[in-house]
Motif scaffolding. Structure first.
Motif, mmCIF file in Angstrom:
data_model
loop_
_atom_site.group_PDB
_atom_site.id
_atom_site.type_symbol
_atom_site.label_atom_id
_atom_site.label_comp_id
_atom_site.label_asym_id
_atom_site.label_seq_id
_atom_site.Cartn_x
_atom_site.Cartn_y
_atom_site.Cartn_z
ATOM 1 N N PHE A 1 25.818 105.964 -25.876
ATOM 2 C CA PHE A 1 26.257 106.851 -26.946
ATOM 3 C C PHE A 1 27.713 107.246 -26.748
ATOM 4 O O PHE A 1 28.213 107.266 -25.633
ATOM 5 N N ASN B 1 29.027 110.132 -26.902
ATOM 6 C CA ASN B 1 29.180 111.324 -26.051
ATOM 7 C C ASN B 1 28.404 111.155 -24.742
ATOM 8 O O ASN B 1 28.090 112.131 -24.086
ATOM 9 N N ALA C 1 25.623 111.154 -23.584
ATOM 10 C CA ALA C 1 24.231 111.620 -23.631
ATOM 11 C C ALA C 1 23.526 111.492 -22.282
ATOM 12 O O ALA C 1 22.376 111.087 -22.204
ATOM 13 N N LEU C 2 24.218 111.858 -21.209
ATOM 14 C CA LEU C 2 23.553 111.895 -19.899
ATOM 15 C C LEU C 2 22.696 113.143 -19.836
ATOM 16 O O LEU C 2 23.048 114.176 -20.407
#
Ligand SMILES: Nc1ncnc2c1ncn2[C@@H]1O[C@H](COP(=O)(O)OP(=O)(O)OP(=O)(O)O)[C@@H](O)[C@H]1O
Ligand SMILES: [Mg+2]
Lengths: 354, 287
Positions: A81, A83, A85-86
């Motif tokens: 993703f 951003n 998305a971790l």
């Protein structure tokens, strides 16, 4: 590993057609860039393939199998993703382990696979950190490691490098390409950075307003754009508009421009010609005439020096043309100078008016 | 962690902003509370004009009569049960509000959820009394639809107390959970799904851990006042509604034994603080 076929996929949000009859064949093991301006439907297309959203009509297959009724978690895709998305509540290693662990793999298997994935993205020592303790580039790599550790059939990336600064982005481009080659995974990469698309991918698809404008290898799209939009969106282009003469166009003032490549058009139809700025030679005077080259006279209105090259803006019949010249130490042309522009018909693409 | 550092460096500039709140807290809470601490060590209320001395007797009363401990344990159990029901009802509601509903419908449901907040506590409780009593609204409604005659008399029972308290306090849980759930980026959920996790696995491994601060905050906001509650137990519980809170209330409003009431309050406060102190590291680790 598997190819992805998108056939006649449409998706509307209310009255807005976010995808309009899009068909693309993503070859097995290929690196495919989806390019287009903001709002053109890139993310929407990626989401249909991932299974986060479903098309109104059309068909998507992964590895030859229709995925119409297959939920995201069964599609065996990897997604990165924009951003990252971790998962902020997990360590780097646990983030990477997530996909294997929900699948119920044995602890020992998970540990070795996670280490291997982290080594692959050169973060072997950072497994114990939390995502917020990483730099942007490192987070990006963790997201990539997490996506590929489950050995997905397809890797989907939505502007994964968008948040990185220029230098880091170039590093990551090289790295991503290396990893993609190493594991040979079918990769679909969304970007609106045309340079990124050109340098990284085997094929490019250009989207505009939900439609696939053109699709093919980077060189082909760059050298033979099929529309003014494709010509100007991927790279820079000078566009001339006029009436087709069959093998070129005639401008409003009667000047003929010969085109060696592009569409075959009947004489008389409205048409355009596209010429890349670096294909045009610029000189003070006509010199010796050279065969069938296109030639126009104009006046330099501005020159921008950019180190290895310079861009000249040349005024001609109310149109500003762009010419890029390598700085080889030859004389520079002053602003206000009358000049002659020349380029070969082979560098001129005939395009049907849209 | 970054936020903590930032707030520390900003403390000096924040002081003028914090001062009114702390001043208010000092005047409105700290002073009366200190007075209560003082009272709890007295034999008689000084205001009553009777002679008084210092004593530990009020605290000793708690330990000398097993009734107080029994009631305290009953109240703690009540607090636990109400908190659990609030989680069971409030968390899914908060999830739907934060992640499923959008726009207008979200606002409408939100309003419904916080409505009990805005209604007067007594009105709320007596409304429940009307619903729950024999021949009341619930009873009549059920008998109207059911083919056989049943007699639901929940009034003056433990379940009635639970229902009343859960209704009063569930908005806290919804609000705190809503805030943490809303802050969870949808892409985290999608990332989980793309990695092969089912919706349930994503809920268990990503969403619940990330919304743990909201759950903990909601639980603390509910548990503490419920343990000391007296209005709902008294009105809805009737004779079964004797809890630690009602006994404290009695000391203040019925028996006028303020020193004992104060002492019992501080014992409750101490117990609650110990529970929170023990629970917080456990919960923090779980989060
Ligand atoms: N869930 C949605 N509801 C309504 N409209 C949507 C939704 N998702 C996308 N759209 C619309 O569909 C169009 C395509 O959106 P999409 O996100 O695919 O664009 P994009 O090419 O990814 O753009 P960007 O480069 O800005 O990310 C946009 O006009 C957008 O407003
Ligand atoms: Mg997008």
């Amino acid at each position: 590993m598997a190819g992805v076929q998108v056939s006649d996929v449409s998706r509307s949000f209310g009255a807005h057609k976010a995808l309009d009859n899009v068909s693309i064949d993503f070859a097995d093991g290929g690196f495919y860039a989806l390019l287009g301006p903001s709002g053109s439907g890139k993310t929407t297309l990626l989401r249909q393939i991932a299974g986060f959203d479903f098309p109104d009509s059309g068909r998507i297959t992964i590895g030859g199998e229709s995925v119409e009724r297959v939920p995201v978690e069964k599609r065996r895709i990897g997604m990165v993703f924009q951003n990252y998305a971790l998962f902020p509540n997990m360590s780097v290693a646990d983030n990477v382990a997530f996909g294997l662990s929900v699948r119920g793999e044995a602890k020992a298997v998970i540990a070795t696979e996670v280490q291997r994935a982290l080594d692959l993205v050169q973060l072997g020592k950072l497994g114990g950190r939390r995502p917020h303790q990483l730099s942007g580039g490192q987070r990006q790599r963790v997201a990539l490691a997490r996506a590929i550790v489950t050995k997905p059939r397809v890797l989907l990336l939505d502007e994964p490098l968008g948040a990185l600064d220029k230098a880091l982005r170039v590093d990551m481009q090289i790295e991503l390409k290396r990893i993609q080659r190493e594991i040979g995974i079918t990769t679909i990469f969304v970007t609106h950075d045309q340079e990124e698309a050109l340098t990284m991918s085997d094929r490019i698809g250009i989207l505009r307003d939900g439609r696939l404008v053109q699709e093919g290898p980077p060189e082909e799209i760059y050298d033979r754009p099929k529309s003014e939009f494709a010509a100007t969106f991927l790279g820079d282009a000078n566009i001339f508009r006029g009436d087709s003469t069959g093998d070129g166009i005639r401008l409003a003032d009667g000047t003929a421009i010969a085109a060696g490549v592009g569409a075959k058009l009947a004489a008389g139809a409205k048409a355009s010609c596209a010429v890349r700025p670096e294909r045009i030679r610029i000189a003070r005077d006509a010199g010796t005439p050279d065969g069938n080259a296109n030639m126009l006279k104009g006046q330099v209105s501005k020159r921008i020096f950019a180190g290895s090259n310079s861009t000249y803006f040349v005024e001609r019949a109310g149109q500003t043309l762009k010419v890029i010249v390598q700085n080889t130490g030859m004389e520079r042309l002053a602003e206000g100078q009358d000049v002659v522009l020349r380029w070969s018909p082979e560098s001129t693409v005939l395009i049907a008016a849209n | 962690m970054a936020a903590a550092t930032a707030s520390r460096s900003g403390l000096r500039s924040a002081l003028p902003l914090l001062a009114p709140a702390y001043l208010w807290l000092t005047v409105a809470i700290f002073l009366p509370l200190s007075a209560m601490v003082f009272f709890s060590f007295m034999t008689e209320l000084p205001l009553s004009g009777k002679p008084w001395t210092f004593t530990l007797g009020n605290y000793a009363t708690f330990f000398s009569q097993s009734l107080y401990l029994t009631l305290l344990l009953a109240s703690l159990r009540l607090g636990l049960e109400v908190t659990l029901w609030c989680v069971v009802i409030g968390y899914p509601a908060a999830y739907v509000l934060a992640k499923v509903l959008k726009g207008r419908s979200r606002e409408a449901i939100f309003l419904l959820v916080i409505l009990p907040f805005w209604s007067n506590g007594l009105v709320r409780i007596f409304s429940w009394a009307m619903v729950l009593r024999e021949g009341g609204i619930l009873d009549t409604a059920l008998n109207a639809v059911l083919p056989f005659k049943i007699n639901i008399d929940l009034m003056y029972s433990y379940p009635a107390v639970i229902i009343g308290l859960v209704h009063s306090y569930v908005p806290y849980m919804v609000l705190t959970c809503y805030l943490t759930l809303q802050a969870i980026d949808d892409s985290l959920i999608e990332a989980g799904r793309s990695l092969g996790a089912s919706r349930l696995q994503v809920l268990k491994r990503v969403i619940i851990p990330l919304s743990m601060p909201g759950l903990v905050a909601g639980a603390a906001l509910i548990f503490v006042p419920v343990v000391g509650s007296f209005m709902e137990p008294r009105i809805l519980g009737g004779r079964t509604g004797t809890f630690y809170g009602t006994v404290i209330e009695d000391q203040f409003v019925a028996v006028f034994n303020w020193p004992l009431g104060a002492a019992l309050s501080f014992i409750l406060l101490a117990v609650v603080l110990v529970i929170l102190a023990v629970a917080s590291p456990v919960l923090r680790r779980a989060a």
